[in-house]
Design a protein around this motif. Structure first.
Motif, PDB file in Angstrom:
ATOM      1  N   GLY A  54       0.788  -1.223   0.000  1.00 12.68           N
ATOM      2  CA  GLY A  54       0.000   0.000   0.000  1.00 12.68           C
ATOM      3  C   GLY A  54       0.824   1.278   0.000  1.00 12.68           C
ATOM      4  N   ILE A  55       2.137   1.143  -0.066  1.00 17.39           N
ATOM      5  CA  ILE A  55       3.032   2.310  -0.063  1.00 17.39           C
ATOM      6  C   ILE A  55       3.685   2.430  -1.431  1.00 17.39           C
ATOM      7  N   ARG A  56       3.701   3.647  -1.954  1.00 14.51           N
ATOM      8  CA  ARG A  56       4.420   3.925  -3.191  1.00 14.51           C
ATOM      9  C   ARG A  56       5.872   4.215  -2.811  1.00 14.51           C
ATOM     10  N   TRP A  57       6.808   3.460  -3.372  1.00 10.95           N
ATOM     11  CA  TRP A  57       8.234   3.633  -3.105  1.00 10.95           C
ATOM     12  C   TRP A  57       8.884   4.266  -4.317  1.00 10.95           C
ATOM     13  N   LEU A  58       9.335   5.482  -4.160  1.00 12.38           N
ATOM     14  CA  LEU A  58      10.074   6.167  -5.220  1.00 12.38           C
ATOM     15  C   LEU A  58      11.491   5.618  -5.244  1.00 12.38           C
ATOM     16  N   TYR A  59      11.982   5.292  -6.425  1.00 10.99           N
ATOM     17  CA  TYR A  59      13.360   4.843  -6.548  1.00 10.99           C
ATOM     18  C   TYR A  59      14.286   6.052  -6.598  1.00 10.99           C
ATOM     19  N   ALA A  60      15.372   6.004  -5.845  1.00  7.24           N
ATOM     20  CA  ALA A  60      16.375   7.073  -5.852  1.00  7.24           C
ATOM     21  C   ALA A  60      17.747   6.437  -5.677  1.00  7.24           C
ATOM     22  N   PHE A  61      18.749   7.059  -6.287  1.00  4.42           N
ATOM     23  CA  PHE A  61      20.096   6.484  -6.290  1.00  4.42           C
ATOM     24  C   PHE A  61      21.127   7.552  -5.964  1.00  4.42           C
ATOM     25  N   GLY A  94       7.131   6.664   0.224  1.00  3.24           N
ATOM     26  CA  GLY A  94       8.451   6.748   0.823  1.00  3.24           C
ATOM     27  C   GLY A  94       9.483   6.661  -0.286  1.00  3.24           C
ATOM     28  N   VAL A  95      10.747   6.605   0.105  1.00  7.54           N
ATOM     29  CA  VAL A  95      11.827   6.566  -0.876  1.00  7.54           C
ATOM     30  C   VAL A  95      12.693   5.334  -0.621  1.00  7.54           C
ATOM     31  N   ALA A  96      12.982   4.600  -1.702  1.00  2.49           N
ATOM     32  CA  ALA A  96      13.861   3.436  -1.660  1.00  2.49           C
ATOM     33  C   ALA A  96      15.177   3.833  -2.320  1.00  2.49           C
ATOM     34  N   VAL A  97      16.250   3.865  -1.539  1.00  2.00           N
ATOM     35  CA  VAL A  97      17.554   4.313  -2.017  1.00  2.00           C
ATOM     36  C   VAL A  97      18.440   3.114  -2.361  1.00  2.00           C
ATOM     37  N   ASN A  98      19.041   3.152  -3.544  1.00  3.60           N
ATOM     38  CA  ASN A  98      20.005   2.141  -3.993  1.00  3.60           C
ATOM     39  C   ASN A  98      19.465   0.723  -3.818  1.00  3.60           C
ATOM     40  N   VAL A  99      18.252   0.482  -4.311  1.00  2.00           N
ATOM     41  CA  VAL A  99      17.567  -0.789  -4.055  1.00  2.00           C
ATOM     42  C   VAL A  99      18.269  -2.017  -4.613  1.00  2.00           C
ATOM     43  N   ALA A 100      19.162  -1.876  -5.562  1.00  2.19           N
ATOM     44  CA  ALA A 100      19.868  -3.041  -6.104  1.00  2.19           C
ATOM     45  C   ALA A 100      21.142  -3.358  -5.332  1.00  2.19           C
ATOM     46  N   MET A 156      18.506   1.361   1.458  1.00  2.00           N
ATOM     47  CA  MET A 156      17.816   1.881   2.639  1.00  2.00           C
ATOM     48  C   MET A 156      16.443   2.377   2.214  1.00  2.00           C
ATOM     49  N   LEU A 157      15.441   2.076   3.046  1.00  2.00           N
ATOM     50  CA  LEU A 157      14.089   2.595   2.837  1.00  2.00           C
ATOM     51  C   LEU A 157      13.857   3.752   3.793  1.00  2.00           C
ATOM     52  N   PHE A 158      13.268   4.809   3.269  1.00  9.36           N
ATOM     53  CA  PHE A 158      12.850   5.959   4.066  1.00  9.36           C
ATOM     54  C   PHE A 158      11.323   5.973   3.994  1.00  9.36           C
ATOM     55  N   PRO A 159      10.667   5.356   4.984  1.00 10.22           N
ATOM     56  CA  PRO A 159       9.218   5.150   4.923  1.00 10.22           C
ATOM     57  C   PRO A 159       8.426   6.424   5.223  1.00 10.22           C
ATOM     58  N   ALA A 180       1.647  15.580   7.783  1.00 10.64           N
ATOM     59  CA  ALA A 180       0.350  15.439   7.113  1.00 10.64           C
ATOM     60  C   ALA A 180       0.309  14.230   6.191  1.00 10.64           C
ATOM     61  N   PHE A 181       1.467  13.680   5.837  1.00  9.01           N
ATOM     62  CA  PHE A 181       1.543  12.542   4.921  1.00  9.01           C
ATOM     63  C   PHE A 181       2.166  11.310   5.567  1.00  9.01           C
ATOM     64  N   ALA A 182       2.375  11.368   6.878  1.00  2.21           N
ATOM     65  CA  ALA A 182       2.955  10.256   7.620  1.00  2.21           C
ATOM     66  C   ALA A 182       1.858   9.285   8.039  1.00  2.21           C
ATOM     67  N   VAL A 183       2.101   8.006   7.889  1.00  2.00           N
ATOM     68  CA  VAL A 183       1.095   7.008   8.219  1.00  2.00           C
ATOM     69  C   VAL A 183       0.967   6.782   9.727  1.00  2.00           C
ATOM     70  N   ASP A 184       1.911   7.281  10.508  1.00  2.00           N
ATOM     71  CA  ASP A 184       1.865   7.072  11.954  1.00  2.00           C
ATOM     72  C   ASP A 184       1.428   8.317  12.722  1.00  2.00           C
ATOM     73  N   VAL A 185       0.842   9.283  12.030  1.00  2.00           N
ATOM     74  CA  VAL A 185       0.369  10.505  12.669  1.00  2.00           C
ATOM     75  C   VAL A 185      -1.132  10.608  12.484  1.00  2.00           C
ATOM     76  N   ASP A 186      -1.833  10.872  13.546  1.00  2.00           N
ATOM     77  CA  ASP A 186      -3.282  11.056  13.495  1.00  2.00           C
ATOM     78  C   ASP A 186      -3.561  12.539  13.308  1.00  2.00           C
TER      79      ASP A 186
END
Length: 150
Positions: A59-66, A109-115, A121-124, A133-139
């Motif tokens: 359910g999370i979109r992971w942007l690829y970043a390198f 979140g962002v997925a860094v150097n996934v290969a 590292m994942l930055f959730p 306002a976009f954090a899943v752990d904040v009400d």
């Protein structure tokens, strides 16, 4: 100490999460595009043609970043797509978190150097990484609407 060194330290159990996120925010990252034939629509950066490359998992979109072109090349090779050109945008990690993540159609979140296995590292999408306002752990309804950790 650069982002790759911060990631290595954190993964070895000697890193500081706040320093890791701070270094991520200060680092210029390479974000691959899905298609070079179409300009990126800044209003809708996740559209299939011409958008930022990402994957959805849990359910999370992971942007690829390198962190560099070599890390992006390892990703292309791992996908069996190293024989083509890989266009990308260069942007600060802070811009990814503060401007791009809020444009997503779901938590992102962002997925860094996934290969890179142990170098990845994942930055959730949690407080302290993405805007509250976009954090899943904040009400957003708690604490008078200012947000509080749930």
């Amino acid at each position: 100490m650069g982002l790759t060194e911060q990631i290595a330290g954190y993964r070895e159990g000697r890193g500081d999460p706040a320093r890791l996120v701070g270094e991520f925010r200060r680092t210029t990252l390479l974000v691959p595009l899905t298609n070079t034939d179409v300009d990126v629509d800044v209003e809708r950066p996740f559209v299939a043609a011409g958008g930022l490359m990402s994957a959805v998992s849990g359910g999370i979109r992971w942007l690829y970043a390198f962190t560099d072109e070599e890390a992006l090349a390892r990703f292309a090779c791992a996908r069996g797509e190293d024989g083509r050109e890989w266009p990308y945008l260069a942007m600060l990690g802070a811009r990814l978190l503060d401007a791009v993540v809020p444009m997503s159609d779901r938590p992102a979140g962002v997925a860094v150097n996934v290969a890179d296995g142990d170098g990845s590292m994942l930055f959730p999408p949690v407080a302290g990484i993405v805007p509250d306002a976009f954090a899943v752990d904040v009400d957003p309804g708690a604490d008078g609407g200012h947000g509080a950790v749930a």
